[in-house]
Design a protein around this motif. Structure first.
Motif, mmCIF file in Angstrom:
data_model
loop_
_atom_site.group_PDB
_atom_site.id
_atom_site.type_symbol
_atom_site.label_atom_id
_atom_site.label_comp_id
_atom_site.label_asym_id
_atom_site.label_seq_id
_atom_site.Cartn_x
_atom_site.Cartn_y
_atom_site.Cartn_z
ATOM 1 N N LYS A 1 -40.853 -52.410 -34.153
ATOM 2 C CA LYS A 1 -41.294 -53.066 -35.395
ATOM 3 C C LYS A 1 -40.288 -54.142 -35.815
ATOM 4 C CE LYS A 1 -42.998 -50.567 -38.922
ATOM 5 N NZ LYS A 1 -43.166 -49.365 -39.788
ATOM 6 N N ALA A 2 -39.005 -53.804 -35.696
ATOM 7 C CA ALA A 2 -37.967 -54.760 -36.094
ATOM 8 C C ALA A 2 -37.994 -55.987 -35.183
ATOM 9 C CB ALA A 2 -36.590 -54.088 -36.035
ATOM 10 N N MET A 3 -38.186 -55.768 -33.874
ATOM 11 C CA MET A 3 -38.224 -56.905 -32.932
ATOM 12 C C MET A 3 -39.418 -57.815 -33.238
ATOM 13 S SD MET A 3 -37.297 -54.865 -29.466
ATOM 14 C CE MET A 3 -37.600 -56.169 -28.318
ATOM 15 N N ASP B 1 -42.573 -47.525 -33.647
ATOM 16 C CA ASP B 1 -41.155 -47.338 -33.347
ATOM 17 C C ASP B 1 -40.362 -48.372 -34.159
ATOM 18 O OD1 ASP B 1 -38.707 -46.874 -32.137
ATOM 19 O OD2 ASP B 1 -39.121 -48.358 -30.576
ATOM 20 N N PRO B 2 -39.370 -47.939 -34.959
ATOM 21 C CA PRO B 2 -38.634 -48.896 -35.792
ATOM 22 C C PRO B 2 -38.009 -50.045 -35.001
ATOM 23 C CG PRO B 2 -38.027 -46.655 -36.367
ATOM 24 C CD PRO B 2 -38.912 -46.551 -35.174
ATOM 25 N N VAL B 3 -37.551 -49.760 -33.760
ATOM 26 C CA VAL B 3 -36.935 -50.829 -32.950
ATOM 27 C C VAL B 3 -37.991 -51.880 -32.604
ATOM 28 C CG1 VAL B 3 -35.845 -51.368 -30.743
ATOM 29 C CG2 VAL B 3 -35.128 -49.343 -32.019
#
Lengths: 181, 95
Positions: free
Chosen positions: B56-58, B52-54
């Motif tokens: 991964k970003a976190m 999930d990009p969110v």
């Protein structure tokens, strides 16, 4: 011929009447008094049609990217959240005081309204060019397209974010000065 | 002359204080500068989608933050060590 003269006289009187009203200063221009229904209707149609026309041919890049979220989050927090809010916050001085009221982007799902691609193109255009007489500035003169697309990518995820997710994604780390994109 | 400088300084200080107060009327306007990675550690991430990009970003953000902290700690140790070695060498020299 008689009807044409009457029509011309009517139009002349109408133009003079509208012009006289505008010049008189009687219209309430304060942001704490809402527009009349006809003025609201005209302005909304003008705004929506203009944005739709301007944004329809903008090619939308791949936005489902964690790097774009990391770049767009802090910018949203610093440039937009004062008016468009953040998870856990229902109003701010700006969101209450601005007229027309800025949309709450933590709940407002543009994708539902316009479809995924069109919503992203609209958001890109609005961020880049701003909207006259709404308080929405044009960020295009000071921010390049890549940086604006990063904010659009963040906006796509914003309605789903929890307060914690928002905090982590929008905090600038020690190495992030906010200018290196 | 010195009275004028004092007045100018006092005026600048008052202006700075007033500006700070007026900008800081709502504490919620002040954003935390560092990501709250401690809270992320307490989360059960085993059930979440790692792609999930969110998420991964976190994880990326907190990893970067951890690296920055480690680097700062290393720098602090290096400075502290160099102070110690300076003190040691001067102590040896005095003996």
């Amino acid at each position: 011929m008689k009807y044409l003269s009457a029509l011309l006289i009517f139009c002349g009187v109408a133009v003079l009447g509208v012009g006289g009203f505008i010049y008189s200063g009687a219209y309430q221009i304060g942001a704490d008094v809402p527009h009349t229904t006809p003025v609201s209707w005209v302005l909304e149609i003008l705004r929506e049609r203009s944005i739709e026309r301007a944004a329809r041919d903008i090619p939308v890049p791949e936005l489902d990217d964690s790097q774009l979220l990391l770049a767009g989050g802090p910018d949203y927090n610093e440039m937009c959240s004062g008016c468009h809010l953040e998870p856990g916050r229902t109003e701010s001085d700006m969101s209450v005081g601005l007229y027309p009221a800025p949309p709450d982007l933590t709940t407002h799902d543009e994708e539902e309204e316009h479809g995924e691609t069109q919503a992203a193109a609209r958001q890109f255009w609005i961020i880049k060019h701003g909207i006259k007489a709404t308080g929405m500035p044009a960020w295009g003169p000071t921010h390049d397209d890549q940086r604006i697309w990063a904010m659009v990518a963040f906006l796509q995820k914003l309605p789903e974010l929890s307060e914690l997710q928002y905090q982590i994604l929008t905090a600038r780390g020690e190495d992030d000065s906010g200018h290196a994109h | 002359m010195s009275k004028r400088v004092s007045l100018l300084l006092a005026g600048t200080l008052m202006l700075a204080l007033y500006t700070g107060l007026s900008l800081a009327h709502d504490p919620k306007e002040h954003k935390a500068e560092s990501p709250d990675c401690a809270a992320l550690k307490e989360m059960d991430v085993s059930q979440t989608d790692k792609n999930d990009p969110v998420m991964k970003a976190m994880l990326q953000k907190c990893q970067d933050e951890q690296h920055a902290d480690d680097r700062d700690n290393r720098d602090e140790h290096t400075i502290a060590d160099s102070h110690h070695s300076d003190e040691d060498s001067s102590a040896h020299e005095s003996h």
